[in-house]
Design an enzyme around this catalytic site. Structure first.
Site, PDB file in Angstrom:
ATOM      1  N   ASP A 195      49.368   8.733  32.252  1.00 34.57           N
ATOM      2  CA  ASP A 195      49.043   7.319  32.045  1.00 34.57           C
ATOM      3  C   ASP A 195      49.481   6.453  33.212  1.00 34.57           C
ATOM      4  O   ASP A 195      50.453   5.693  33.129  1.00 34.57           O
ATOM      5  CB  ASP A 195      49.686   6.839  30.743  1.00 34.57           C
ATOM      6  CG  ASP A 195      49.149   7.589  29.533  1.00 34.57           C
ATOM      7  OD1 ASP A 195      48.081   8.208  29.654  1.00 34.57           O
ATOM      8  OD2 ASP A 195      49.798   7.559  28.480  1.00 34.57           O
TER       9      ASP A 195
ATOM     10  N   GLU B  81      53.407  17.135  24.552  1.00 36.28           N
ATOM     11  CA  GLU B  81      54.745  17.331  25.147  1.00 36.28           C
ATOM     12  C   GLU B  81      55.751  18.027  24.211  1.00 36.28           C
ATOM     13  O   GLU B  81      56.613  18.734  24.742  1.00 36.28           O
ATOM     14  CB  GLU B  81      55.309  16.000  25.614  1.00 36.28           C
ATOM     15  CG  GLU B  81      54.580  15.381  26.783  1.00 36.28           C
ATOM     16  CD  GLU B  81      53.217  14.805  26.391  1.00 36.28           C
ATOM     17  OE1 GLU B  81      52.291  14.860  27.223  1.00 36.28           O
ATOM     18  OE2 GLU B  81      53.091  14.317  25.258  1.00 36.28           O
TER      19      GLU B  81
ATOM     20  N   ASP C  51      45.856  16.388  24.601  1.00 31.30           N
ATOM     21  CA  ASP C  51      46.732  15.271  24.966  1.00 31.30           C
ATOM     22  C   ASP C  51      47.949  15.305  24.049  1.00 31.30           C
ATOM     23  O   ASP C  51      47.989  16.059  23.072  1.00 31.30           O
ATOM     24  CB  ASP C  51      45.949  13.968  24.808  1.00 31.30           C
ATOM     25  CG  ASP C  51      46.590  12.786  25.525  1.00 31.30           C
ATOM     26  OD1 ASP C  51      47.565  12.997  26.276  1.00 31.30           O
ATOM     27  OD2 ASP C  51      46.111  11.661  25.337  1.00 31.30           O
TER      28      ASP C  51
END
Length: 917
Positions: free
Chosen positions: A584, A511, A508
């Site tokens: 999300d 990015e 997770d």
């Protein structure tokens, strides 16, 4: 010391408060618009025809076409070097870069490790150059029936269909090409850019690239994920279009994203597919990891300017591509079918990895399951209620203070024993490992990375220090192969203490997410391996992290265990390393609906193994929404329930007995269809064709399917229509094609090519099997997919108007790489003239080719078969068995009786024939 500690804690508290304010909802002002992004603003101000490049010195060199590109108005300017190469299967590669012989300040970044090695060997050696248009153009052979043409003045590249004489795809037909070359900074130059409180140094000045790409014979374009919007990309500029932001490709940590926006999310794949009724499909891919902005231009946009230098046919779609940095490294795919384009694209970037069987079953996740007692309670409750599941997930709170590869030994004192209890039932565990490493002098991972110099650097050359979940954090520079190898070693059982062979990984925040960074990410002037600026590699950072993690799971054992790694960030090629999800999302009907175009778009761009958080990550779904989400999510390639820690608990048994039964039914449908899904994943692994598909991929001439993104195909056999509104009593369902469709739950037959207004109940969403197909199921429900391995199969034969059907079944051990050596079963079932035959599709490739299975076919269901037949003959055993009426499904809801060949008991791995008599 006490004062310093208190001051630190106070500042940390203020930071957390400001971050919590951010995460409660998406704040538009936190992110840049095109007008606030200088390269995008400059590019969008250009008018058609403003590019006056001339192609000179066009020749064949080392089997490629090469040329120099020079501005017509500046003949003394530094030329750009163009290289055009042709590859098998109708793939054209165009590269444009600065001339290295003219000593630019540094080498521009070309993204490594995305193009698969096999693609390089597919290059066709161009023997000669053809001259066209009285010497004003040059052309080379591309494939049978297609030619690549370079127009010299002004420069333009296009692919021509030689049979029709029409263009297929082109670059710079509107003269919008621009390439800002790197510069040495002088005392008068001020290249800094500031957004909010962050300043970007930009040491080499503006270095953006932009150009137009046109798709001919196209009705719509699709692709360029990731964002929440329609499947068919809407125009962003042009006549009768309220001008909006371009589609942005810039990997960002976006909390509570809105359900309809061109704004970029967690991943970026700069690949676009066009489709139209007359010509079919084509595709375009720009291998570039810098920020990209893309306009889809409405018809007639170029007429607004008198500068447009060429008249083009109206039946096309024009697009405008803008990137902050990098080089032109582009690929043109000529199709002509949608599946051809996907096969061509994955010939460049690789086909999706073959997942383990357990990973395509149901996953149960929450931020966070509190402790071992909570894990045991959730696991036992699934068993108590006979709800199958395969994976239980642990989020960041399972660690020791957000130090990854560790356990909170108060909450999880016996991690190996906890995993073993799950593994004894055929289940698995996934733990989270994010890229930010806590800057703690007592944390072994930080000390080692610090000592080895393995962190990304800031613009001054020091280790970059940003804020994420652990507080002060640094980030491994996974662009460096040496650091990727080091990171992979951390997943060994010796290094990851408490891990076992049944533990897999979740990446997770990759990015990368940096809470105090510009746009919640890393500064663009941070430095990577080889002096590469972060602006050049940003969109691929998570890709390299995903790659290193997947490699680590392969290395940790004997190298024969397929990895499972879920990643939030993604880039072209991520499909080779695991699954992704849409991030999300929120517990809203609109987010349920937009999950389908998001997943379809990911599949169209190689990422077949994707899904959305069932129930929505944020918020508390009403029971009806949750049930509908499970009913739809059961058909996602990746099927996981997940929720934020501030939401109410939402395990399937917490919404009343009726809703529990409905959710269980939905999960049972997925488990019954696992053989079919696994076969589709193998198809994706070998061809690149996605597991779930837009309707138009299977019905490419049916215009009614082109913009339909509320229904989708699972493979070529099943059509699913979601329910996206509260208290829905009816659903409008379009069933394409000329053949009939059978309701998946009732067997009711519907004619194709018709839109139906169907009554819907709470028990299921509309789903249909296409006439002419055969789908394999497993109808015995176990605790997990692992325990179903040797269970018998049911074949559901949906007969078409010719009383014929066919389908395939792929089987292997479900976990290892032995299938690559031929250890698998692959059968084709063909029903025609009252006879069902099983044909071996696995190639004979020596002693390693056989995979042993004692599984057999226990039921054959014939949809569309008249009930007059009384028996069936099995050959070669010459056994006669009865035909009777039996239930279509063994679900809680009552199922209709259908024509059934019961207990033929033929082995799935063998050749046989069953004749209805």
């Amino acid at each position: 010391m006490r004062i310093k500690t208190l001051r630190f804690l106070f500042l940390f508290f203020l930071f957390l408060c400001s971050h919590l304010t951010f995460v409660l909802s998406w704040k538009k002002e936190e992110f840049r618009t095109c007008q606030q992004t200088p390269f995008c603003k400059r590019a969008r101000s250009r008018i058609p025809g403003s590019s006056s490049l001339i192609a000179t010195d066009v020749t064949i060199s080392d089997g490629d076409l090469t040329a120099k590109l020079t501005p017509k108005s500046e003949p003394q300017a530094k030329p750009l070097i163009l290289t055009l190469s042709v590859h098998q299967h109708g793939i054209l590669r165009l590269k444009i870069d600065e001339d290295p012989s003219l000593s630019p300040p540094k080498k521009r970044f070309e993204v490594p490790d995305v193009v698969v090695p096999e693609f390089t060997s597919s290059k066709l050696w161009l023997p000669r150059l053809s001259v066209e248009d009285n010497g004003l153009a040059s052309s080379v052979y591309l494939s049978d029936g297609h030619t690549a043409v370079i127009r010299h003045d002004p420069f333009e590249l296009f692919v021509r269909d030689d049979n029709s004489g029409q263009r297929v795809i082109s670059l710079n037909s509107h003269g919008l090409f621009d390439f800002e070359q790197l510069k040495e900074k002088s005392e008068d130059d001020n290249w800094e850019e500031t957004f909010r409180s962050h300043t970007d140094r930009r040491p080499y000045g503006p270095q953006s690239i932009s150009f137009d790409v046109s798709f001919y014979g196209a009705d719509f374009v699709y692709g360029i994920p990731e964002r929440a919007t329609s499947l068919a990309l809407r125009p962003t500029r042009g006549p009768n279009v309220e001008e909006s932001e371009p589609y942005r490709l810039f990997n960002l940590d976006v909390f509570e994203y809105i359900h309809d926006s061109p704004f970029g999310l967690y991943g970026s794949i700069p690949f676009m597919v066009s489709h139209g009724k007359t010509r079919g499909s084509s595709g375009f891919f720009w291998l570039n990891a810098a920020e990209m902005q893309i306009d889809v231009l409405a018809p007639g946009w170029e007429a607004e300017s008198a500068e447009s230098h060429i008249a083009l046919p109206s039946h096309r779609i024009d697009t405008f591509w803008m990137s902050e940095a990098g080089v032109v490294d582009t690929f043109f795919f000529i199709g002509p079918s949608p599946k051809d384009v996907l096969q061509q694209y994955t010939a460049v970037t690789g086909t999706p990895a073959m997942p383990q069987m357990f990973s395509i079953a149901y996953h149960q996740c929450r931020w966070n399951y509190r402790d071992e007692e909570d894990v045991e309670h959730v696991d036992s409750k699934f068993d108590e209620l006979d709800i199958p599941y395969d994976v239980l997930w642990l989020d960041i709170e399972h660690t020791n203070g957000k130090r990854y590869f560790t356990w909170d030994r108060t909450l999880f004192p016996h991690p190996e024993e906890m995993q073993k209890k799950l593994a004894d039932k055929g289940r698995h565990m996934v733990t989270i490992v994010d890229p930010h490493i806590k800057r703690d002098d007592d944390f072994y991972l930080h000390k080692e990375a610090l000592k080895k110099g393995y962190y990304v650097k800031d613009s001054s050359g020091k280790d970059f220090d940003g804020w994420c979940w652990p507080g002060s954090s640094s980030y491994p520079d996974t662009l460096n192969p040496e650091i990727r190898s080091w990171w992979a070693d951390k997943f060994s059982y010796q290094n990851y203490v408490g891990s076992t062979p049944s533990l897999y990984i979740w990446n997770d925040m990759n990015e990368p997410s940096v809470f105090n960074g510009p746009e919640v990410t890393m500064p663009r002037d941070a430095l990577h391996y080889g002096g590469v600026e972060h602006r050049e590699v940003h969109n691929a950072y998570g890709y390299y992290f995903h790659m290193a993690t997947a490699d680590g799971l392969v290395k940790r054992g004997d190298g024969n265990d397929r990895p499972f790694v879920l990643s939030r960030a993604l880039f072209a090629g991520s499909q080779r390393y695991g699954a992704v999800w849409t991030g999300d999302n929120t517990a809203e009907w609109d987010h349920l609906r937009v999950s389908i175009p998001m997943i379809l778009t990911l599949g169209l761009t190689g990422m077949s193994f994707s899904g959305a958080d069932v129930g929505g990550f944020f918020g508390n779904p009403e029971p009806e929404l949750l049930v509908r989400w499970y009913q739809l999510g059961a058909y996602y390639p990746f099927f996981r329930g997940h929720a934020h820690h501030d939401t109410k608990r939402r395990e399937p048994w917490l919404f009343g007995e009726r809703n529990t039964e409905l959710i269980k039914d939905a999960i049972h449908v997925r488990y019954a269809l696992l053989p079919y899904f696994y076969t589709l994943f193998r198809e994706a692994n070998t061809t690149g064709v996605p597991v779930v598909r837009p309707l138009w991929m299977e019905f490419p001439s049916d215009e009614a399917t082109f913009s339909n993104d509320e229904a989708f195909m699972v493979g070529s056999s099943l059509l699913v229509q979601g329910i996206y509104t509260e208290r829905a009593k009816h659903a409008s369902v379009y069933l394409p094609g000329k053949e009939s469709w059978y309701d998946l739950r009732t067997g009711t037959v519907y004619k194709g090519g018709v839109t139906y207004k169907l009554e819907v109940t709470e028990e299921s969403i509309p789903a249909f099997q296409r006439a002419g197909t055969i789908v394999a199921r497993k109808d015995r429900f176990r605790r997990s997919s692992t325990q179903m391995a040797n269970d018998p199969y049911t074949l559901v034969i949906a007969l078409n108007s010719s009383q014929a059907a066919e389908g395939e079944l792929y089987i292997d051990d479900g976990s290892s790489f032995k299938f690559l050596q031929g250890a698998y079963i692959h059968r084709r079932f063909i029903f025609s003239n009252g006879k069902l035959i099983s044909i071996d599709l696995a190639p004979a490739s020596g002693s390693n080719r056989h995979y042993s299975s004692d599984a057999f076919i226990e039921r054959i269901i014939l949809l569309g078969q008249a009930s007059g037949s009384k028996s069936a003959l099995i050959e070669p055993s010459n056994q006669k068995i009865d035909i009777e009426l039996g239930p279509l499904w063994f679900l809680r809801a009552r199922a209709p009786a259908v024509v059934t060949v019961r207990k033929p008991n033929v082995r799935v791995a063998e050749d046989w024939t069953i004749t209805v008599i």
